[in-house]
Enzyme design. Structure first.
Site: not given
Lengths: 212, 257
Positions: A80, A190, A192
């Site tokens: 990001c 993202h 995650e």
């Protein structure tokens, strides 16, 4: 494995997602020795680019990143704003010079923004968009083309060297979703926060041995 | 294919337990928040929202711990709201593992908090929650006002104008709850949803009143919402997230599957 912490936002989710897919001894740190000793480096980032760049430079994370990339040849994953910080320049906050690790620009989506059918698009680009795989890469292993990943950003990246493009996303404009060069992989989305597909990408990262 | 419309199960948490009441009265226990969050993660929910309705200080400590546990096990975005009053509260929740923080009453008392928080942490993690209630029409036009205290206390603030102001101050998203509909299972208040989604450029989550899957579809196709939030239809297993997504997809809505 080191997650570089320059004091901007929540890095625990990156660390817990890495631990969840089997990474051992994940440290969230800006300590020079810990980052030098790590066998892999994650360079995350959330928030506004001016503050991010100021902290990156103050804590000398830019130098550490260069060492990891070009001297130690460690696998590095930027996420990001971490990806945006690698570019030459960002339009955000009235214009901010970035690290120029990958020559390229970071621009605002613009206003008003519309898709190809004329539908109005909201900014920030927030949610799950399909990523087109532009090139094959070990970090795409087990991830089909057009898989949805979680994005949240108002500024988008365009790398100068189009041969570095690993994935793209269409949101009113064609934005770079993933870039790859040697031992560096960068994502605008993202991983995650991208459920099973994101965890698969992180699993690929911890198993990745770059050729160089 | 464009951006998927999001389905967001919401956990209303009181002293470490998920509860859901009808208009916040007659609360039912729905279980352990960590277990429920994990279940929605597995079902393919697009995000999870955690609203802390605990009043006591001790309860707030429990909340931080619960958020930490959820963040360790759930790899989709997590929004935490309820009782957020300061930049420090926001930092606490982000450090506990929240990706976004929802600000409600504090934004009314101190709109500058939204600006400060957005500058400090980025607009992407600042959600402004608006609890709106229909009031008397003005010149034949419907009007909605912001209410606090679970919908009991009027503020006199126009909900649509407020949403625009919050976006200008740096909110990254609006969580719009109709206090007329919350807990009723009669569907979203589509008028205010449409008015606000048309008025702002940031994403809007519709909330309050979902009783069946058609309500989710209406919130998106008629209300123009970018995401739909529901609690009891998922908690009490009336529907699963995949059933909701299948229903929406059949009606032409893009969803992540």
């Amino acid at each position: 494995m080191a997650v570089i912490d320059y004091g901007m936002g929540n890095l625990h989710s990156v660390a817990s997602a890495l631990a969840h897919v089997g990474a051992e001894r994940v440290v969230v740190t800006h300590d020079v020795e810990q980052i030098r000793a790590a066998d892999r480096v994650v360079f995350p980032g959330v928030g506004a680019i001016r503050d991010c760049m100021a902290e990156i430079r103050r804590l000398r994370c830019d130098e550490l990143l260069q060492v990891a990339l070009t001297e130690q040849h460690k696998p590095v994953l930027a996420i990001c704003v971490g990806m945006q910080a690698l570019m030459s320049h960002s339009e955000e906050n009235g214009g901010v010079d970035c690290l120029n690790v990958i020559p390229g620009t970071v621009r605002h989506f613009g206003h008003p923004l519309h898709d190809a059918d004329g539908q109005r698009l909201k900014v920030p680009h927030m949610g799950w968009s399909e990523v087109r795989k532009v090139s094959e890469h070990p970090l795409w292993n087990g991830i089909p083309d057009a898989t949805r990943f979680y994005f949240v950003h108002s500024y988008y990246v365009t790398a100068g060297d189009r041969s570095l493009l690993a994935g793209s996303v269409d949101y009113g404009v064609c934005a770079d979703a993933a870039l790859a060069r040697d031992n560096l992989f960068a994502t605008q989305f993202h991983p995650e926060k991208s459920h099973t597909a994101g965890l698969q990408l992180l699993r690929n990262f911890i198993n990745w041995t770059p050729a160089c | 294919m464009g951006l998927a419309k999001r389905i967001i199960p919401c956990l209303d948490v009181d002293n470490g337990r998920v509860v859901k009441g009808v208009n916040f009265v007659g609360i039912r226990d729905a279980g352990d928040p960590v277990e429920i969050a994990r279940r929605y993660n597995e079902q393919g929910a697009d995000e999870i929202t955690f609203l802390d309705i605990t009043a006591s200080h001790e309860g707030r400590e429990t909340t931080v711990h619960t958020v930490e546990q959820i963040a360790e096990q759930v790899f989709i975005p997590l929004t935490v709201g309820g009782g957020i009053r300061s930049v420090d509260d926001i930092r606490t929740m982000l450090n506990a593992g929240a990706d976004k923080v929802s600000i409600n009453t504090a934004a009314i008392h101190n709109p500058e908090l939204v600006r400060q928080a957005s500058q400090r942490f980025g607009a992407q993690c600042i959600v402004v929650a608006i609890d709106a209630k229909r009031v008397a029409d003005v010149d034949g036009q419907p009007r909605w006002e912001i209410f606090t205290h679970g919908g009991r206390k009027p503020t006199g603030i126009d909900a649509v104008a407020w949403a625009v102001k919050m976006a200008e101050l740096g909110a990254g998203e609006i969580l719009l709850t109709s206090m007329d509909r919350d807990g009723t299972k009669n569907g979203f208040e589509l008028g205010v949803t449409r008015a606000i989604t048309d008025a702002v450029d940031i994403p809007v989550i519709a909330s309050g009143g979902v009783g069946n899957l058609q309500h989710l579809v209406d919130g998106i196709l008629l209300g123009g919402a970018d995401a739909v939030l529901a609690a009891s239809i998922f908690h009490f297993a009336e529907y699963t997230v995949p059933e909701a997504k299948a229903y929406m997809a059949e009606r032409g809505i893009e969803v992540r599957r």
